[in-house]
Design a protein around this motif. Structure first.
Motif, PDB file in Angstrom:
ATOM      1  N   VAL A  90       1.056  -0.844  -0.269  1.00 31.86           N
ATOM      2  CA  VAL A  90       0.081  -0.016   0.062  1.00 31.86           C
ATOM      3  C   VAL A  90       1.099   1.017  -0.096  1.00 31.86           C
ATOM      4  O   VAL A  90       1.683   1.073   0.819  1.00 31.86           O
ATOM      5  CB  VAL A  90      -0.711  -0.036   0.979  1.00 31.86           C
ATOM      6  CG1 VAL A  90      -1.317   1.193   1.198  1.00 31.86           C
ATOM      7  CG2 VAL A  90      -1.675  -1.240   0.558  1.00 31.86           C
ATOM      8  N   TYR A  97      -4.231   6.435  -0.541  1.00 37.48           N
ATOM      9  CA  TYR A  97      -3.707   6.124  -0.726  1.00 37.48           C
ATOM     10  C   TYR A  97      -3.583   4.507  -1.716  1.00 37.48           C
ATOM     11  O   TYR A  97      -5.221   4.437  -2.180  1.00 37.48           O
ATOM     12  CB  TYR A  97      -3.120   4.765   0.876  1.00 37.48           C
ATOM     13  CG  TYR A  97      -2.059   5.294   1.365  1.00 37.48           C
ATOM     14  CD1 TYR A  97      -0.861   5.287   1.948  1.00 37.48           C
ATOM     15  CD2 TYR A  97      -2.594   6.824   2.574  1.00 37.48           C
ATOM     16  CE1 TYR A  97       0.147   5.647   2.163  1.00 37.48           C
ATOM     17  CE2 TYR A  97      -1.625   7.908   3.353  1.00 37.48           C
ATOM     18  CZ  TYR A  97      -0.193   6.600   3.235  1.00 37.48           C
ATOM     19  OH  TYR A  97       0.712   8.035   3.985  1.00 37.48           O
ATOM     20  N   SER A  98      -2.530   3.708  -1.983  1.00 35.10           N
ATOM     21  CA  SER A  98      -3.737   2.312  -2.521  1.00 35.10           C
ATOM     22  C   SER A  98      -3.039   1.223  -3.003  1.00 35.10           C
ATOM     23  O   SER A  98      -1.426   1.375  -2.386  1.00 35.10           O
ATOM     24  CB  SER A  98      -3.473   2.972  -4.165  1.00 35.10           C
ATOM     25  OG  SER A  98      -3.987   1.660  -5.162  1.00 35.10           O
ATOM     26  N   HIS A  99      -3.070   0.244  -2.799  1.00 29.23           N
ATOM     27  CA  HIS A  99      -2.349  -1.075  -3.030  1.00 29.23           C
ATOM     28  C   HIS A  99      -2.024  -1.140  -4.748  1.00 29.23           C
ATOM     29  O   HIS A  99      -3.042  -1.434  -5.301  1.00 29.23           O
ATOM     30  CB  HIS A  99      -3.346  -2.544  -2.544  1.00 29.23           C
ATOM     31  CG  HIS A  99      -2.232  -3.836  -2.403  1.00 29.23           C
ATOM     32  ND1 HIS A  99      -2.716  -4.349  -3.659  1.00 29.23           N
ATOM     33  CD2 HIS A  99      -1.605  -4.373  -2.235  1.00 29.23           C
ATOM     34  CE1 HIS A  99      -2.201  -4.602  -3.950  1.00 29.23           C
ATOM     35  NE2 HIS A  99      -1.078  -5.461  -2.689  1.00 29.23           N
ATOM     36  N   ASN A 143      -3.703   1.523 -11.652  1.00 30.57           N
ATOM     37  CA  ASN A 143      -2.464   1.764  -9.962  1.00 30.57           C
ATOM     38  C   ASN A 143      -1.625   2.635 -10.425  1.00 30.57           C
ATOM     39  O   ASN A 143      -0.741   2.639 -10.029  1.00 30.57           O
ATOM     40  CB  ASN A 143      -2.262   0.198 -10.432  1.00 30.57           C
ATOM     41  CG  ASN A 143      -2.942  -0.871  -9.812  1.00 30.57           C
ATOM     42  OD1 ASN A 143      -3.263  -1.403  -8.991  1.00 30.57           O
ATOM     43  ND2 ASN A 143      -3.197  -1.444 -11.070  1.00 30.57           N
TER      44      ASN A 143
END
Length: 289
Positions: A90, A97-99, A143
């Motif tokens: 993450v 925030y992003s995985h 992403n």
């Protein structure tokens, strides 16, 4: 488990990869493992603003890819050394925030393209397993990644980095300027197996990523001969490619008679010769009588 992944993008079109160009180099064999070492300063990282800021050494740095062709164990094992864990991380992106995780590992053989989804923590259309691949897709923009290979390459160079894919130059990416990293369509053909990483030593080549992990597949699914294996992260912030060879399968052992059986066979053969000579002698005696 998905035995058949629905087509979601255009069908993959690849140039002949085995013997791709003179710029390609083969992996290095050391202690039973083939190693390909990546540039240590070609990962990229973005901040909350969504703008890339730096290259090298960050969360997405890939240091090396290794492969072991285990004939006795009937497995082919791949190992990755990186700062990104097997299930991704993450990280800060433009929206907070992003995985972001790994793409699938692809293997180009003389008879087709294989793909391995080794983690549930990515955006692949495939479940865990080995696939005969029909199509691939990019998930880079979703992403917070690079839209093209050239935009990634230009940025790394502008920051003094050295973008490459290990055994291939960066411009030799198997997907050209596209940032494909995961399976979009294909047929499931086998399981991902646990990996025995005994003897793995990325440090011998100066590769000291914080994460080392691996996975295996049944080697019978990979035809013998030259292969190209490669992997990109979902964000296309780094990637690796390896040129290697899968050896011919061992010949089936021939049955060898037991010593006692062999002696018996020799004795029978001798008796046959003796009997034949006696018959010939008897015939001669009758003629001369």
């Amino acid at each position: 488990m998905k035995n058949l992944v629905k087509l979601t993008t255009v069908t993959l079109s690849l140039v002949t990869i085995i013997g791709i160009t003179k710029e390609a180099q083969a992996s290095t064999l050391y202690n039973g493992w083939n190693y390909t070492i990546d540039s240590f300063n070609d990962s990229t990282y973005r901040t909350y603003s969504g703008s890339p800021t730096s290259v090298g050494g960050g969360t997405f740095e890939i240091y090396g890819l290794a492969m072991k062709d285990d004939v006795q164990g009937n497995k082919v094992t791949f190992a990755i050394n990186s700062n990104l864990a097997r299930d991704g991380a993450v990280v800060p992106v433009a929206s907070g925030y992003s995985h972001i995780g790994w793409g699938d590992l692809f293997i180009q053989t003389a008879s087709g393209l294989l793909g391995i989804n080794f983690t549930d923590a990515n955006d692949s259309a495939a479940s865990l397993g080995l696939y005969q691949v029909a199509a691939t897709k990019s998930v880079a923009v979703a992403n917070d990644g690079w839209p093209t290979n050239s935009s990634y390459t230009n940025f790394v160079v502008s920051k003094g980095g050295n973008p490459n894919l290990g055994d291939l130059a960066q411009h030799q990416s198997p997907f050209g300027d596209a940032t494909h990293s995961v399976i979009a369509a294909g047929q499931w053909i086998g399981n991902v197996l646990p990996a025995d990483l005994s003897g793995i030593n990325f440090g011998h080549f100066g590769a000291f990523g914080s994460q080392t992990f691996g996975f295996s597949i049944d080697r019978s699914f990979i035809p013998s001969g030259n292969i190209l294996a490669w992997i990109f992260q979902e964000c296309f912030n780094d990637g690796m490619a390896m040129v290697a060879n899968i050896s011919e399968p061992p010949e089936e052992p021939q049955d060898v008679p037991e010593p006692s059986t062999l002696i018996g066979m020799i004795a029978l053969a001798a008796m046959g010769v003796f009997s034949t000579k006696n018959k010939q002698k008897n015939k001669q005696l009758v003629v001369n009588a």
